[in-house]
Design a protein around this motif. Structure first.
Motif, PDB file in Angstrom:
ATOM      1  N   ASP A  64       0.926  -1.137  -0.158  1.00 46.99           N
ATOM      2  CA  ASP A  64      -0.110  -0.096  -0.235  1.00 46.99           C
ATOM      3  C   ASP A  64       0.932   1.412   0.186  1.00 46.99           C
ATOM      4  O   ASP A  64       0.457   2.600  -0.478  1.00 46.99           O
ATOM      5  CB  ASP A  64      -0.991   0.012   1.342  1.00 46.99           C
ATOM      6  CG  ASP A  64      -2.094  -1.389   1.135  1.00 46.99           C
ATOM      7  OD1 ASP A  64      -2.627  -1.515   0.660  1.00 46.99           O
ATOM      8  OD2 ASP A  64      -1.895  -2.073   2.363  1.00 46.99           O
ATOM      9  N   PHE A  65       1.908   1.178   0.724  1.00 49.84           N
ATOM     10  CA  PHE A  65       2.840   2.030   0.174  1.00 49.84           C
ATOM     11  C   PHE A  65       4.287   1.960   0.664  1.00 49.84           C
ATOM     12  O   PHE A  65       4.831   0.886   1.691  1.00 49.84           O
ATOM     13  CB  PHE A  65       3.249   2.782   2.477  1.00 49.84           C
ATOM     14  CG  PHE A  65       3.411   4.396   2.136  1.00 49.84           C
ATOM     15  CD1 PHE A  65       3.181   5.252   1.749  1.00 49.84           C
ATOM     16  CD2 PHE A  65       4.894   4.332   3.071  1.00 49.84           C
ATOM     17  CE1 PHE A  65       3.708   6.838   1.874  1.00 49.84           C
ATOM     18  CE2 PHE A  65       5.518   5.184   3.494  1.00 49.84           C
ATOM     19  CZ  PHE A  65       5.066   6.450   2.953  1.00 49.84           C
ATOM     20  N   MET A  66       5.489   2.614  -0.547  1.00 45.00           N
ATOM     21  CA  MET A  66       6.755   2.301  -0.214  1.00 45.00           C
ATOM     22  C   MET A  66       7.259   3.956  -0.434  1.00 45.00           C
ATOM     23  O   MET A  66       7.052   4.556  -0.934  1.00 45.00           O
ATOM     24  CB  MET A  66       6.845   1.548  -1.723  1.00 45.00           C
ATOM     25  CG  MET A  66       7.907   1.571  -2.284  1.00 45.00           C
ATOM     26  SD  MET A  66       8.495   0.825  -4.012  1.00 45.00           S
ATOM     27  CE  MET A  66       8.752  -1.380  -3.172  1.00 45.00           C
ATOM     28  N   MET A  67       8.193   4.171  -0.168  1.00 46.89           N
ATOM     29  CA  MET A  67       9.246   4.968  -0.130  1.00 46.89           C
ATOM     30  C   MET A  67      10.500   4.214  -0.638  1.00 46.89           C
ATOM     31  O   MET A  67      10.994   3.588  -0.213  1.00 46.89           O
ATOM     32  CB  MET A  67      10.003   5.429   1.138  1.00 46.89           C
ATOM     33  CG  MET A  67       8.648   5.854   2.174  1.00 46.89           C
ATOM     34  SD  MET A  67       8.670   6.647   3.471  1.00 46.89           S
ATOM     35  CE  MET A  67       8.377   8.748   2.856  1.00 46.89           C
ATOM     36  N   LEU A  68      11.738   4.876  -1.303  1.00 43.97           N
ATOM     37  CA  LEU A  68      12.076   4.150  -2.114  1.00 43.97           C
ATOM     38  C   LEU A  68      13.418   5.882  -2.411  1.00 43.97           C
ATOM     39  O   LEU A  68      13.008   6.963  -3.156  1.00 43.97           O
ATOM     40  CB  LEU A  68      11.849   3.505  -3.394  1.00 43.97           C
ATOM     41  CG  LEU A  68      12.001   3.614  -5.121  1.00 43.97           C
ATOM     42  CD1 LEU A  68      13.840   2.168  -4.324  1.00 43.97           C
ATOM     43  CD2 LEU A  68      11.667   3.104  -6.159  1.00 43.97           C
ATOM     44  N   HIS A  69      14.168   5.455  -2.374  1.00 41.74           N
ATOM     45  CA  HIS A  69      15.132   6.309  -2.866  1.00 41.74           C
ATOM     46  C   HIS A  69      16.135   6.036  -3.392  1.00 41.74           C
ATOM     47  O   HIS A  69      17.965   5.735  -3.585  1.00 41.74           O
ATOM     48  CB  HIS A  69      15.732   6.480  -0.707  1.00 41.74           C
ATOM     49  CG  HIS A  69      17.226   7.728  -1.305  1.00 41.74           C
ATOM     50  ND1 HIS A  69      18.411   7.084  -0.412  1.00 41.74           N
ATOM     51  CD2 HIS A  69      17.662   8.294  -1.327  1.00 41.74           C
ATOM     52  CE1 HIS A  69      19.354   8.318  -0.196  1.00 41.74           C
ATOM     53  NE2 HIS A  69      18.611   9.287  -1.147  1.00 41.74           N
ATOM     54  N   PRO A  70      16.375   6.448  -4.674  1.00 42.01           N
ATOM     55  CA  PRO A  70      17.958   6.793  -5.248  1.00 42.01           C
ATOM     56  C   PRO A  70      18.948   8.053  -4.923  1.00 42.01           C
ATOM     57  O   PRO A  70      18.094   8.953  -4.924  1.00 42.01           O
ATOM     58  CB  PRO A  70      17.312   6.959  -6.760  1.00 42.01           C
ATOM     59  CG  PRO A  70      15.539   7.758  -6.982  1.00 42.01           C
ATOM     60  CD  PRO A  70      14.984   7.141  -5.612  1.00 42.01           C
TER      61      PRO A  70
END
Length: 430
Positions: A185-191
């Motif tokens: 439901d919720f994703m945080m991604l950091h490139p």
């Protein structure tokens, strides 16, 4: 049912958007959505403190992370804040987990071992002989099911750990597989490739265009994954960033001056043996720690020294603040006594022996290297773009803050973060 995907493209700034808007993933994922013209970062404008703010809605004086690294004068390089444990407040992951939502984070800083993240690949890498990629991720909370995804893509990462853009491609491909397999439901991604390129070559130039093109390719991989999972139309996509950068031309280590004044004692190899005061770098700002914060004579001695160095104008900082002043002015507090702010062309180091100043290497003759950590009112500014079923098409806000992001995410997903420093960005929501 609505979902959220947050992509924090480290050090991406408003000036980058003119080119990014010409690329396929923008047209596919964000065109026609909402925009905040200026996003105020935090002080220090540094990756880990900023990303903790972005997932808590709190400034550093309340969440407790004031640097990228732990204070370890005798350990070089200092360990980073991998684990979520030092965070002194609640997170968006905790609020959403309590509300029954499934959560994921890939390379989002300071998430290691967070029990509120169902599908986790923490920002971490192997340390020392015998350590492996699998061990590094397992000890920071990667589950067996997610480890299968790591193993599928580890050939991209294990021979070039900490290097960009390989680190980012690995993370994006893992995130795409998590979307396909688990549909969180919720994703945080950091490139972080754009940040790395700015550090290496300076804040603007052809190298940035290439990095934005690589970012565009990765965004399309995420879009493909959402379409294959059947979640594209129900996902609110947020493209955000943490800080900008400024060019600098030299490094200064106040520790070399502290050692010269007898406040740091070195062994015969020039390594710290003991210390009364220590300068911890935050890039283009630095924290001055005292061994004994209750020692008034030491406090006055160090304050007097900083006044002397500031007046000379030769030591890389334009001004310094006491901890009390930093909290009042910038919501920054912690286990330090003073903060020094760059003169605009100096970044701070931690070496204790040798010259106090060193020239920054000019790897691209057209520009200096870039760095951050300075007061967030300076330099290019972070971004916020959003598109999705809960986002008001065409909405434009003149200004927002990093602390406003987490409360906005929880509102969209039907819950709230209580007692935050931020507020919901009502103007971009339907």
């Amino acid at each position: 049912m609505s979902k959220i995907l947050v992509i924090s493209s480290d050090a991406m700034v408003g000036e980058d958007l003119e080119y990014y808007r010409q690329l396929p993933s923008y047209r596919r994922m964000l065109q026609g959505g909402a925009q905040v013209k200026r996003v105020d970062s935090i002080y220090p404008s540094l990756t880990l403190p900023a990303h903790v703010t972005m997932m808590t809605g709190m400034y550093p004086d309340r969440h407790g992370i004031t640097s990228n690294t732990l204070l370890t004068p005798k350990q070089v390089p200092a360990p980073w804040y991998w684990e979520y444990g030092p965070i002194q407040c609640g997170t968006v992951f905790k609020a959403l987990k309590k509300a029954g939502k499934t959560t994921s984070a890939v390379f989002w800083p300071v998430t290691g071992s967070n029990p509120d993240i169902d599908y986790l690949i923490a920002d971490n890498w192997p340390y020392g002989e015998g350590d492996t990629l699998e061990k590094a991720f397992e000890r920071t909370g990667t589950s067996r099911s997610v480890m299968k995804i790591v193993e599928r893509h580890k050939h991209i990462y294990e021979t070039c750990q900490q290097k960009h853009p390989e680190r980012d491609e690995f993370g994006i491909r893992c995130a795409a597989d998590i979307i396909r397999q688990f549909r969180p439901d919720f994703m945080m991604l950091h490139p972080a490739n754009i940040d790395a390129v700015r550090h290496t070559h300076g804040i603007f130039g052809p190298h940035i265009q290439k990095a934005v093109e690589e970012f565009d390719q990765w965004m399309n991989l995420l879009a493909d994954a959402m379409e294959e999972a059947g979640t594209f139309k129900e996902t609110n996509i947020f493209l955000v960033s943490d800080h900008g950068q400024r060019n600098f031309t030299r490094y200064v280590s106040l520790n070399a001056e502290l050692a010269r004044r007898g406040l740091i004692r070195l062994d015969e190899d020039g390594r710290p043996l003991s210390w009364d005061a220590w300068c911890q770098t935050d890039g283009m700002s630095a924290l001055i720690h005292l061994r004994d914060q209750g020692d008034e004579k030491l406090y006055e001695r160090v304050r007097g020294l900083l006044e002397e160095l500031e007046e000379s104008g030769l030591y890389g900082f334009s001004q310094f603040y006491t901890r009390e002043e930093a909290r009042e002015k910038f919501h920054l507090s912690g286990e330090f006594s003073f903060v020094v702010e760059t003169d605009g062309y100096t970044s701070f180091g931690e070496w204790c022996e040798g010259p106090i100043a060193r020239e920054a290497p000019q790897e691209d003759y057209r520009c200096a290297r870039g760095d951050h950590g300075y007061l967030p009112s300076f330099g290019p500014q972070p971004i916020l773009l959003a598109k999705g079923p809960d986002i008001r098409d065409g909405a434009v806000l003149e200004r927002a803050r990093l602390v406003d992001e987490a409360p906005t995410y929880t509102r969209i997903l039907g819950t709230e973060l209580k007692d935050t420093d931020g507020k919901v960005l009502e103007g971009i929501l339907k």
